[in-house]
Design an enzyme around this catalytic site. Structure first.
Site, PDB file in Angstrom:
ATOM      1  CD  GLU A   5       7.560 -53.638   9.584  1.00 24.33           C
ATOM      2  OE1 GLU A   5       6.747 -52.778   9.192  1.00 24.33           O
ATOM      3  OE2 GLU A   5       7.307 -54.855   9.605  1.00 24.33           O
ATOM      4  CG  ASP A   6       4.763 -51.425  12.143  1.00 22.43           C
ATOM      5  OD1 ASP A   6       5.487 -52.350  11.710  1.00 22.43           O
ATOM      6  OD2 ASP A   6       3.548 -51.561  12.331  1.00 22.43           O
TER       7      ASP A   6
ATOM      8  CG  ASP B 167       6.834 -59.459  17.434  1.00 22.82           C
ATOM      9  OD1 ASP B 167       7.520 -59.563  18.461  1.00 22.82           O
ATOM     10  OD2 ASP B 167       5.679 -59.893  17.337  1.00 22.82           O
TER      11      ASP B 167
ATOM     12  CG  PHE C 205      -0.005 -56.051  20.917  1.00 20.71           C
ATOM     13  CD1 PHE C 205       0.509 -57.000  20.042  1.00 20.71           C
ATOM     14  CD2 PHE C 205      -0.956 -55.152  20.453  1.00 20.71           C
ATOM     15  CE1 PHE C 205       0.085 -57.052  18.723  1.00 20.71           C
ATOM     16  CE2 PHE C 205      -1.386 -55.196  19.128  1.00 20.71           C
ATOM     17  CZ  PHE C 205      -0.868 -56.151  18.268  1.00 20.71           C
TER      18      PHE C 205
ATOM     19  CG  ASP D 234      -3.289 -52.863  13.371  1.00 25.25           C
ATOM     20  OD1 ASP D 234      -2.076 -53.084  13.187  1.00 25.25           O
ATOM     21  OD2 ASP D 234      -4.177 -53.717  13.179  1.00 25.25           O
TER      22      ASP D 234
ATOM     23  NE  ARG E 192      -3.994 -49.677  10.603  1.00 21.00           N
ATOM     24  CZ  ARG E 192      -3.107 -50.665  10.578  1.00 21.00           C
ATOM     25  NH1 ARG E 192      -1.854 -50.439  10.930  1.00 21.00           N
ATOM     26  NH2 ARG E 192      -3.460 -51.877  10.219  1.00 21.00           N
TER      27      ARG E 192
END
Ligand code: IMP
Ligand code: MG
Length: 171
Positions: A94-95, A98, A147, A154, A160
């Site tokens: 996973e990136d 959160d 963020f 993105d 990206r």
């Protein structure tokens, strides 16, 4: 405005560290990497190239984000993986973790398919923003807030392609 947070060199170092932790933990066992699209496509491709275990890679797409900056509670699968994972050692790639809602849903769904083991590898972890308790087994960087974009990640589908990771600063 974009402010650089992690350079490509720092990212590469973190990815190498994660890869070697994974290689150590899995010995010569087979691993199935599940790349969560789209955010982790770049991370997954760099990570798996550094791991020498016999491996498979599959892709899962869930939608929990619109074009805004917060998870909308509900997570739906828009593209499922294509091979079974029963009895396999699975690592979800996973990136960003959160609120934790996305990964919790994904992990529970994959757990139902009876993998031998199921772990989470996340490039970024915004630990203080959790709404539900979940931990990454392998984590690249911990972030307080903000963020971020770049390296596959993105904002409203843009940025990206940036090779480094940036934080979006209001101006
Ligand atoms: P969660 O369900 O709140 O944990 O959301 C995780 C997902 O939200 C990640 O897979 C990202 O796609 C997205 N996300 C969370 N934070 C950011 C960010 O800073 N930039 C871009 N996407 C983010
Ligand atoms: Mg994502």
């Amino acid at each position: 405005m974009l402010k650089k947070l992690f350079s490509r060199e720092e990212i590469d170092k973190a990815v190498k560290r994660l890869a070697s932790q994974i290689e150590t933990d899995y010995d010569d066992e087979k691993i199935v990497f599940i790349c969560l699209l789209k955010g982790s496509f770049m991370f997954t491709s760099d990570l798996i190239r550094k791991i020498h275990n016999p491996s498979r890679v599959d892709f899962l797409r869930v939608s929990s984000y619109g074009s805004g900056k917060d998870t909308k509670g509900k997570v739906t699968i828009t593209k499922d993986i294509e091979e079974g994972i029963e009895g396999e050692n699975v690592i979800i790639v996973e990136d960003i973790i959160d609120s934790g809602l996305t990964l919790t849903r994904v992990r529970d769904m994959l757990q139902d398919r009876k993998p031998k083991s199921l772990k989470i590898c996340a490039l970024l972890d915004k630990r203080t923003r959790r709404k539900i308790e979940i931990e990454g087994d392998y984590v690249g960087f911990t972030l307080e807030d903000g963020f971020v974009v770049g390296y596959g990640i993105d904002f409203a589908e843009m940025y990206r392609n940036l090779p480094d990771i940036f934080v979006v600063v209001e101006d």
